[in-house]
Design a protein around this motif. Structure first.
Motif, PDB file in Angstrom:
ATOM      1  N   ALA A  23      -5.963   0.886  41.521  1.00 16.52           N
ATOM      2  CA  ALA A  23      -5.181  -0.347  41.691  1.00 16.52           C
ATOM      3  C   ALA A  23      -3.769  -0.018  42.152  1.00 16.52           C
ATOM      4  CB  ALA A  23      -5.163  -1.136  40.383  1.00 16.52           C
ATOM      5  N   GLY A  24      -3.186   1.037  41.599  1.00 17.25           N
ATOM      6  CA  GLY A  24      -1.841   1.448  42.015  1.00 17.25           C
ATOM      7  C   GLY A  24      -1.788   1.822  43.479  1.00 17.25           C
ATOM      8  N   ASN A  28       0.278  -0.097  46.437  1.00 13.47           N
ATOM      9  CA  ASN A  28       1.254   0.681  47.194  1.00 13.47           C
ATOM     10  C   ASN A  28       0.947   0.686  48.689  1.00 13.47           C
ATOM     11  OD1 ASN A  28       1.988   3.693  48.275  1.00 13.47           O
ATOM     12  ND2 ASN A  28       3.580   2.839  46.949  1.00 13.47           N
ATOM     13  N   LEU A  29      -0.313   0.847  49.050  1.00 13.47           N
ATOM     14  CA  LEU A  29      -0.687   0.994  50.461  1.00 13.47           C
ATOM     15  C   LEU A  29      -0.880  -0.337  51.178  1.00 13.47           C
ATOM     16  CD1 LEU A  29      -3.231   3.936  50.043  1.00 13.47           C
ATOM     17  CD2 LEU A  29      -0.889   4.064  50.936  1.00 13.47           C
ATOM     18  N   ASN A  48      -3.690   6.390  30.241  1.00  9.79           N
ATOM     19  CA  ASN A  48      -3.798   7.834  30.138  1.00  9.79           C
ATOM     20  C   ASN A  48      -2.485   8.427  30.658  1.00  9.79           C
ATOM     21  OD1 ASN A  48      -4.223  10.551  30.888  1.00  9.79           O
ATOM     22  ND2 ASN A  48      -6.412  10.204  31.214  1.00  9.79           N
ATOM     23  N   PRO A  49      -1.726   9.147  29.832  1.00  8.56           N
ATOM     24  CA  PRO A  49      -0.434   9.689  30.266  1.00  8.56           C
ATOM     25  C   PRO A  49      -0.547  10.629  31.464  1.00  8.56           C
ATOM     26  CG  PRO A  49      -0.708   9.957  27.889  1.00  8.56           C
ATOM     27  CD  PRO A  49      -2.006   9.449  28.424  1.00  8.56           C
ATOM     28  N   ALA A  50      -1.654  11.346  31.570  1.00  6.13           N
ATOM     29  CA  ALA A  50      -1.837  12.243  32.717  1.00  6.13           C
ATOM     30  C   ALA A  50      -1.987  11.443  34.007  1.00  6.13           C
ATOM     31  CB  ALA A  50      -3.052  13.146  32.501  1.00  6.13           C
ATOM     32  N   ALA A  51      -2.678  10.317  33.956  1.00  5.02           N
ATOM     33  CA  ALA A  51      -2.818   9.456  35.133  1.00  5.02           C
ATOM     34  C   ALA A  51      -1.455   8.903  35.553  1.00  5.02           C
ATOM     35  CB  ALA A  51      -3.795   8.319  34.851  1.00  5.02           C
ATOM     36  N   VAL A  52      -0.677   8.481  34.583  1.00  7.27           N
ATOM     37  CA  VAL A  52       0.673   7.971  34.865  1.00  7.27           C
ATOM     38  C   VAL A  52       1.505   9.062  35.529  1.00  7.27           C
ATOM     39  CG1 VAL A  52       2.808   7.095  33.837  1.00  7.27           C
ATOM     40  CG2 VAL A  52       0.598   6.268  33.013  1.00  7.27           C
ATOM     41  N   ASP A  61       4.483   4.016  40.375  1.00 10.78           N
ATOM     42  CA  ASP A  61       4.700   3.817  38.946  1.00 10.78           C
ATOM     43  C   ASP A  61       3.650   2.859  38.389  1.00 10.78           C
ATOM     44  OD1 ASP A  61       5.617   3.462  36.381  1.00 10.78           O
ATOM     45  OD2 ASP A  61       7.508   2.511  36.958  1.00 10.78           O
ATOM     46  N   ILE A  62       2.728   3.401  37.594  1.00 10.62           N
ATOM     47  CA  ILE A  62       1.739   2.546  36.933  1.00 10.62           C
ATOM     48  C   ILE A  62       2.014   2.445  35.432  1.00 10.62           C
ATOM     49  CG2 ILE A  62      -0.053   2.970  38.678  1.00 10.62           C
ATOM     50  CD1 ILE A  62      -1.417   4.859  36.593  1.00 10.62           C
TER      51      ILE A  62
END
Length: 134
Positions: A23-24, A28-29, A48-52, A61-62
Motif C-alpha cells: 500500500a505504501g 508513493n508511486l 512490523n518495525p522491520a517493515a517500517v 513513511d508507513i
C-alpha cells in the motif's frame, strides 16, 4: 471527462507488513491516481518495525498506518484484490480482479531478508500500476 480512479485492496492476515508495504508503494508511486485499501483477518496490534524501517530506507513513511480488519465492503468496493500468499479467506465478488502474491512473511526476519521482500513487493506493485495504466 474524468476517468474513474481504480481501487486496489491488499490483504494479509495481520495487515502489519507485506500489505502495508505494498500500500505504501502504491501511494508513493501512483499518488491520487489509485485508491488504496488494506486489511487483514487477524490484524496485529501494530506494524512490523522491520517493515517500517526498510520502507523508510526508500523514503516511504508507513509508521502511522494501523493494521485493520478486512471488511467485506472493502472487497466489494475494490477493482483489484491482492492477497499476500497467506491463505487468507477473502470474499469473492464477480467482476473483480484477484491476484495472490506469494511472498515470504517479514515477521521475525533479519533486515536483509525484509529488504528482499520489500524489493519483490515494489516490482510487483510497479507491474500492477502498469497494468492499471496509471
Amino acid at each position: 471527462m474524468t476517468s474513474r480512479i481504480p481501487t486496489v485492496l491488499f490483504v494479509c492476515v495481520h495487515n502489519a507488513g507485506r500489505s502495508q508495504m505494498a500500500a505504501g508503494y502504491v501511494r508513493n508511486l501512483a499518488g491520487d491516481r489509485v485508491r488504496v485499501l488494506s486489511g487483514g483477518s487477524e490484524p496485529a496490534a501494530g506494524l512490523n518495525p522491520a517493515a517500517v524501517a526498510v520502507m523508510a530506507e526508500e523514503g516511504i513513511d508507513i509508521a502511522r498506518e494501523v493494521p485493520s480488519i478486512l471488511e467485506t465492503e472493502q472487497v466489494r468496493d475494490s477493482d483489484v484484490v491482492i492477497t499476500m500468499g497467506c491463505g487468507d479467506a477473502c470474499p469473492i465478488f464477480p467482476g473483480k480482479r484477484y491476484e495472490d502474491w506469494e511472498l515470504e512473511d517479514p515477521a521475525g526476519r533479519d533486515p536483509e531478508s525484509v529488504r528482499r521482500i520489500r524489493d519483490d513487493i515494489r516490482g510487483r506493485v510497479e507491474g500492477l500500476l502498469r497494468s492499471l495504466e496509471v
